[in-house]
Design a protein around this motif. Sequence first.
Motif, PDB file in Angstrom:
ATOM      1  N   LEU A 139     -28.875  21.003-144.199  1.00 53.23           N
ATOM      2  CA  LEU A 139     -28.496  21.167-145.604  1.00 53.23           C
ATOM      3  C   LEU A 139     -27.037  21.593-145.721  1.00 53.23           C
ATOM      4  N   ASP A 140     -26.243  20.795-146.444  1.00 50.90           N
ATOM      5  CA  ASP A 140     -24.827  21.114-146.623  1.00 50.90           C
ATOM      6  C   ASP A 140     -24.497  21.271-148.106  1.00 50.90           C
ATOM      7  N   VAL A 245     -33.380  32.058-149.240  1.00 51.00           N
ATOM      8  CA  VAL A 245     -33.806  31.852-147.856  1.00 51.00           C
ATOM      9  C   VAL A 245     -33.787  30.365-147.484  1.00 51.00           C
ATOM     10  N   PHE A 246     -33.981  29.489-148.472  1.00 51.03           N
ATOM     11  CA  PHE A 246     -34.043  28.054-148.173  1.00 51.03           C
ATOM     12  C   PHE A 246     -32.673  27.437-147.888  1.00 51.03           C
ATOM     13  N   ILE A 247     -31.590  28.172-148.185  1.00 45.87           N
ATOM     14  CA  ILE A 247     -30.264  27.630-147.879  1.00 45.87           C
ATOM     15  C   ILE A 247     -29.660  28.307-146.650  1.00 45.87           C
ATOM     16  N   MET A 248     -30.493  29.049-145.917  1.00 48.64           N
ATOM     17  CA  MET A 248     -30.055  29.687-144.682  1.00 48.64           C
ATOM     18  C   MET A 248     -29.808  28.636-143.587  1.00 48.64           C
ATOM     19  N   GLY A 275     -25.527  27.242-142.242  1.00 48.49           N
ATOM     20  CA  GLY A 275     -26.222  26.950-143.487  1.00 48.49           C
ATOM     21  C   GLY A 275     -25.284  26.600-144.621  1.00 48.49           C
ATOM     22  N   GLN A 276     -25.891  26.124-145.709  1.00 49.54           N
ATOM     23  CA  GLN A 276     -25.159  25.781-146.927  1.00 49.54           C
ATOM     24  C   GLN A 276     -24.538  27.046-147.498  1.00 49.54           C
ATOM     25  N   THR A 381     -25.631  33.038-145.828  1.00 49.76           N
ATOM     26  CA  THR A 381     -26.374  31.810-145.552  1.00 49.76           C
ATOM     27  C   THR A 381     -25.684  30.947-144.500  1.00 49.76           C
ATOM     28  N   GLY A 382     -24.362  31.068-144.401  1.00 50.70           N
ATOM     29  CA  GLY A 382     -23.632  30.323-143.381  1.00 50.70           C
ATOM     30  C   GLY A 382     -23.689  30.962-142.011  1.00 50.70           C
TER      31      GLY A 382
END
Length: 435
Positions: A139-140, A245-248, A275-276, A381-382
Amino acid sequence: MKIFTDGFFSVDPKHGFLPIQEPLLRLPSPYEALQAIIDEMPIQKANGESGLLAHENQFEEAVKQLPNLVAEVSAEEDVIVLAALFRTYSFISSAYTLAPAHHRFLSSGKYGKAHAILPKNIAQAFVAVAEKLDVFPWLDYHYAYSLGNYSKIDETAGFEWTNLAMAAKFSGMDDERGFIMLHVDINQYSPDLVKAVFGIAQESIAKDALTNALTLMANSLNKMNARRKLMWEASRWKHYNDFRVFIMGIKGNDDIFPNGLLYEGVWDEPKAYRGQTGAQDNIIPTADIASGVIHYYPDNQLTHYLMDLRQYRPKCVQAFFKELAQQMQKNPLADRLIKTHNYKGMQELMRVYEEIYAFRNGHWQFVQKYIMQNTAYPKATGGTPITSWIPNQIKAVLKAMQVLAQSLNNDPQWDKNKWEESYHRKVNLLNKQLA
């Protein structure tokens, strides 16, 4: 400066950093099964009912039933479709792997461990589409979560976040929409930023034209900062964890992905990608390179993280950064202004620095409220450390301001005392925040 494009993005004064055309809202045939699971996936679906992610293990079971479309994806040539496919597989992969971490957070307040294996029926097609776009299969910000994920509610209206919907979503709630669509909103002014930078990078630009380009750059950043401040309205900070948490990412988040992620049927060894994150946006890196702030980045691990994130962008954006850096290295902006005694240009450059500072300081305030008051988890998240990541870059722009002010002291129109008072307030604020 030349125009860099990949067919989906084109970095130029017309499009800025936004896509050439509005991203696909829905996938075409033969990808109906993927579209169906994207529609059913959000915690709250478009009709208000609970989606698959609202219930433990339901999404994982649904993913196992999906067909492996690696052959179809490998044969796809339409870059607009490929971008939508990358977005779709990114969302499915993040939701699948991070669903247990999300449900553990709901029950304990702490992120649980993610699934360590991405199933073959998803992994092979995801890697295939990522290779076609020449990006990492995770995911970006560009193709997946933000810039390639918007749809205008009213086609005749503008890019204000209230007029933007998400093509794919995790929580499905309005706070998620406001959070990421505001990033698209801010980028509506990126064409003027790119236009200004194209001018600044010209080797033989006249003195007045350079000043005008700096004015345009400062004005565009000022408009972006005005939109950025709407985050408090667009997305309530207490609801950030509904979707965070979903963009981790995998890399740097060892508590969630202790052994990386195995892409089944693709590689024998686990992979780890960042992550995004909004740090993948192009506005501030462009401003840093063009204005010279980049020369004041400290030589430390935090700056290394920043440069590492440069890889997590479309290749056309990476090429633009490289070309811009080369042009500015040959003709450093501050040197040109000083050599020609262009004090008006220097004052406009200081305005640019002020806007870069305001953007970063505003982002730092978001971090303190949206993240640090919501969780004790120490990673962004990144995968970068939360408490020191942005201050590292704030210090760089403060240093750039300090050096430029020395040259402006020779300008009779420069209010040295007023500037020093403002500068010391910024330094004291940062020290207080860090304490």
